[in-house]
Write an enzyme that holds these catalytic residues in place. Structure first.
Site, PDB file in Angstrom:
ATOM      1  N   HIS A 108       5.906  -3.223   7.422  1.00  0.00           N
ATOM      2  CA  HIS A 108       4.932  -2.766   8.416  1.00  0.00           C
ATOM      3  C   HIS A 108       3.825  -3.803   8.498  1.00  0.00           C
ATOM      4  CE1 HIS A 108       0.862  -0.847   8.840  1.00  0.00           C
ATOM      5  NE2 HIS A 108       1.397  -0.535  10.012  1.00  0.00           N
ATOM      6  N   ASN A 110       0.115  -4.733  11.103  1.00  0.00           N
ATOM      7  CA  ASN A 110      -0.662  -4.578  12.324  1.00  0.00           C
ATOM      8  C   ASN A 110      -1.935  -5.389  12.220  1.00  0.00           C
ATOM      9  OD1 ASN A 110      -3.227  -2.646  12.046  1.00  0.00           O
ATOM     10  ND2 ASN A 110      -1.632  -1.884  10.663  1.00  0.00           N
ATOM     11  N   ARG A 112      -5.640  -5.625  14.660  1.00  0.00           N
ATOM     12  CA  ARG A 112      -6.275  -4.894  15.748  1.00  0.00           C
ATOM     13  C   ARG A 112      -7.746  -5.288  15.878  1.00  0.00           C
ATOM     14  NH1 ARG A 112      -5.196  -1.755  11.335  1.00  0.00           N
ATOM     15  NH2 ARG A 112      -7.014  -0.839  10.306  1.00  0.00           N
ATOM     16  N   HIS A 147       3.408 -11.103  -2.015  1.00  0.00           N
ATOM     17  CA  HIS A 147       1.991 -11.161  -2.371  1.00  0.00           C
ATOM     18  C   HIS A 147       1.459 -12.592  -2.417  1.00  0.00           C
ATOM     19  CE1 HIS A 147       0.767  -6.979  -3.130  1.00  0.00           C
ATOM     20  NE2 HIS A 147       2.062  -6.780  -3.277  1.00  0.00           N
TER      21      HIS A 147
END
Length: 305
Positions: A108, A110, A112, A147
């Site tokens: 996942h 994102n 924004r 990581h």
């Protein structure tokens, strides 16, 4: 670039990022994303792209949205009450990839940008985002690679950024009712504006650009691993945790629904197939038991390198 918020530059970057990520995923899968452009009656719209039933990706979505409104929703003003009564614009790219192979983790990401404006007052703006990894069968080398890329992505904000946003990710992607993490973490940041617009935008771009570097090598290395029904059933069971988090705790889901966003795009993150089993417990010392024992508890993955 001046330090005045530049909404046009952010939007241009986000649209280009969606294109680049989709192209990288199509190269691995061999299939193509279907595009659906939509408009929001209250203002704004978006460009949703979904790849389903692919050779590698069972379901993946990479969405761009740019929505506007006359007032901030409750999910935003709850922790920022000074935003009440302001108009807003929210734009971002959000993606979730659910591979076919149980040995290939879900990912996942994102990034924004929010800006809330009011006549005769300075705008209130911030960036947010991150990326996180949800394996079903854990590999230490995958977690370390993930990581390491995350740490490198944080370089624009200095040495303190990675441990801060790594810890924030561990705290955010946690299911209190299960007392367990959703996955092995990564980065999570929000409300970023203190460094100024230029530096904050640079950091958001660094995180957005890092996703393919972090995920594509893992997906390529695991997509052809042999598996049978036991691994498939465990994958479907663990996907239930993903659904529980997204529907109960995820801020983005709540924001989208409360602002009248497009439901199909908001719930794109949910896997196509999932199962819940009453009072399930993996066999002791099995690979399935190793996930909860060795991978889900928060740890310093870079120490393993």
């Amino acid at each position: 670039m001046t330090d005045t918020p530049d909404k046009a530059s952010v939007k241009t970057y986000l649209l280009e990022l969606q294109n680049r990520i989709c192209q990288a995923l199509e190269e691995v899968d061999g299939g193509q994303f279907q595009q659906d452009e939509w408009r929001r009656p209250e203002g704004g719209g978006g460009r949703s792209r979904v790849l389903a039933d692919g050779a590698v990706i069972e379901k993946g979505g990479v969405n761009f949205s740019h929505v506007t409104g006359g007032q901030m929703p409750a999910s935003a003003t709850a922790h920022r009450p000074e935003l009440a009564g302001r108009s807003f614009e929210a734009m971002g790219v959000s993606l979730v990839i659910h591979p076919n192979n149980p040995y290939a983790p879900t990912s996942h990401a994102n990034v924004r940008f929010f800006i809330a404006e009011k006549e005769n007052e300075a705008p209130v703006w911030w960036f947010g985002g991150g990326f996180d990894l949800t394996p079903y069968y854990g590999y230490i080398e995958d977690c370390v690679h993930w990581h390491k890329v995350a740490q490198k992505a944080c370089e624009p904000l200095g040495d303190e950024a990675y441990p801060r946003y790594k810890d924030w990710c561990d705290e955010y992607f946690y299911l209190p009712h299960r007392k367990e993490a959703r996955g092995v973490g990564g980065l999570f940041f929000d409300d970023l504006n203190a460094p100024g617009f230029s530096k904050s935008f640079e950091f958001m771009r660094s995180v957005g650009d890092a996703y393919t570097e972090a995920y594509m090598p893992i997906l390529r290395s695991r997509k052809d691993t042999p598996f049978d029904d036991r691994q498939r059933q465990f994958q479907l069971y663990r996907r239930g945790r993903y659904v529980e988090f997204n529907l109960v705790y995820d801020r983005g889901t709540l924001f989208g629904l409360q602002t009248g966003g497009r439901t199909e795009s908001i719930l794109m993150s949910l896997p196509p197939l999932v199962r819940w089993q009453y009072d399930y417990a993996p066999e002791k010392d099995s690979p399935e038991a190793a996930l909860a024992r060795d991978f889900l508890p928060a740890r310093d993955w870079l120490a393993d390198s």
